[in-house]
Design an enzyme around this catalytic site. Structure first.
Site, PDB file in Angstrom:
ATOM      1  N   ASP A  41      12.284   2.173  -4.309  1.00 26.17           N
ATOM      2  CA  ASP A  41      11.283   2.057  -2.884  1.00 26.17           C
ATOM      3  C   ASP A  41      11.379   3.384  -2.022  1.00 26.17           C
ATOM      4  O   ASP A  41      11.179   3.481  -1.021  1.00 26.17           O
ATOM      5  CB  ASP A  41      11.856   0.720  -2.404  1.00 26.17           C
ATOM      6  CG  ASP A  41      11.334  -0.348  -3.024  1.00 26.17           C
ATOM      7  OD1 ASP A  41      10.369  -0.506  -3.196  1.00 26.17           O
ATOM      8  OD2 ASP A  41      12.199  -1.305  -3.019  1.00 26.17           O
TER       9      ASP A  41
ATOM     10  N   ASP B  25       4.526  -2.975  -7.744  1.00 28.16           N
ATOM     11  CA  ASP B  25       4.798  -2.750  -6.254  1.00 28.16           C
ATOM     12  C   ASP B  25       4.955  -0.808  -6.425  1.00 28.16           C
ATOM     13  O   ASP B  25       4.762  -0.322  -5.666  1.00 28.16           O
ATOM     14  CB  ASP B  25       6.207  -3.307  -5.470  1.00 28.16           C
ATOM     15  CG  ASP B  25       6.171  -4.756  -5.856  1.00 28.16           C
ATOM     16  OD1 ASP B  25       5.834  -5.216  -6.945  1.00 28.16           O
ATOM     17  OD2 ASP B  25       6.678  -5.442  -5.090  1.00 28.16           O
TER      18      ASP B  25
END
Ligand code: GLY
Length: 377
Positions: A95, A157
């Site tokens: 992330d 994602d």
């Protein structure tokens, strides 16, 4: 290709609501906001240094600065961004793109402050270490010596974390980051994408040989279902890949994901949490999937080569945003988040709340309409 956008009549009111609430949140928050419970933000523990969502809060502050011109909002964004600095060498998850693109690159683009670049370059270098050359994918979760299950896992994602790598290649002149990003995107379209244009949330690979094993899910209904936020991440992320590479396969993939989901939206255009839930229409929505999709559509429109399609993507984005603005904001409730009715993860019993990333992409999409020349890649 950029097609001129006629701003909808409610746009200024929506942005004023967002900036006023952001100023209120700024005055009351001590930690990074993640989701609401009982109308109040649940804040991330300080030792997590923003977890995966810190960039979204900072991004809202940068965009509030761009909307208002108020330098105190830029100063606040910079202060909060400093809290992400310990994450530059973090090898525990993928992330870093969300964190450093929104926390640092966006701020640099909006303010011209070059001192925001080095932390983002360092984070890109760290992120690139997650690349598995045998399977040509970026490992989603866990340390690089984690279990084989984690080392072989990819998720939709990650499509949102590739733009940091494309940016790092442009900044550093090192093509390796962009090569990794493009290779991961090709692996995603080969294995996550189904023939009907839907996607699985997860894919599992053998981390030693790189062989594809199976589709799976983590936050969706099942291995064969289409998790709505994952599909929206894909629309957005493949458009980023097309902008960075010029490879039409990525433009076509973003279009395909969009064309699959559009007929599956309910009348008010706000997706249920998973398109395949058997409980629809009596199930929870995910307003964050809607805001990611709206901003992703405007992102797709900005790179679209077919002017007719660009107009369609823009008008669909505006319709989604109008629905969010009319019926999914906290205007009447006083909740701390901008949007209501997000779903972090129904399988983990976390639903029907505000989500900071839902809020970020709502503001981002509004700003794409309000200031189309602003640099938001
Ligand atoms: N990237 C985590 C999520 O979309 O929930």
């Amino acid at each position: 290709m950029t097609t001129p956008i006629t701003p909808p009549p409610w746009l200024d009111a929506a942005l004023e609501f967002c900036t006023a609430k952001t100023r209120h949140n700024l005055a009351t928050l001590s930690g990074f906001p993640e989701r609401t419970e009982g109308g109040q933000w649940v804040q991330i523990a300080p030792d997590l240094h923003g977890w995966w969502v810190g960039g979204h809060w900072i991004g809202i502050l940068w965009l509030a600065y761009a909307a208002t011109g108020d330098p105190s909002l830029a100063a606040a964004a910079r202060d909060w961004a400093n809290r992400l600095l310990p994450r530059q060498p973090d090898q525990d998850d993928h992330d870093l793109g969300f964190l450093f693109e929104l926390g640092f690159v966006l701020g640099c683009q909006l303010t011209g402050d070059e001192t925001l670049k080095p932390p983002a370059l360092q984070a890109a270098a760290t992120l690139s270490k997650r690349y598995n050359p045998r399977g040509q994918f970026i490992q989603a979760w866990g340390l690089l010596d984690a279990s084989p299950e984690l080392r072989g896992r990819t998720i939709m994602d990650t499509m949102m974390n590739l733009d940091l790598l494309f940016w790092a290649s442009k900044e550093s002149g090192d093509p390796r980051y962009a090569e990794i990003a493009a290779a991961h995107a090709r692996t995603t379209l080969t294995h996550h994408l189904r023939v009907d244009g839907s996607t699985s949330h997860v894919c599992d690979f053998d981390p030693e040989t790189g062989a594809f094993l199976k589709q799976d899910t983590h936050q969706g209904l099942s291995a064969t279902s289409c998790w709505s936020r994952g599909q929206a991440w894909g629309v957005y992320g493949f458009a980023d890949c097309y902008r960075a590479t010029g490879d039409p396969v990525f433009l076509n993939t973003s279009r395909r994901l969009m064309e699959h989901l559009w007929p599956r939206l309910p009348a008010d255009l706000i997706p249920f949490w998973d398109f395949d839930s058997p409980l629809i229409p009596n199930d929870v929505r995910d307003s964050s999937a809607a805001s990611v999709l709206a901003s992703g559509l405007l992102n797709l429109a900005s790179v679209e080569t077919d002017p007719n399609l660009a107009g369609i993507w823009q008008s669909r984005a505006i319709s989604i945003l109008e629905s969010l603005w009319q019926n999914y904001t906290s205007r009447q409730t006083g909740e701390a988040s901008l949007l209501l009715h997000g779903t972090r993860s129904k399988p983990h019993n976390m639903m029907d709340h505000g989500l900071i990333y839902g809020d970020y992409y709502f503001v981002e999409a509004l700003m794409r309409l309000s200031k189309p020349d602003l640099i938001i890649s």
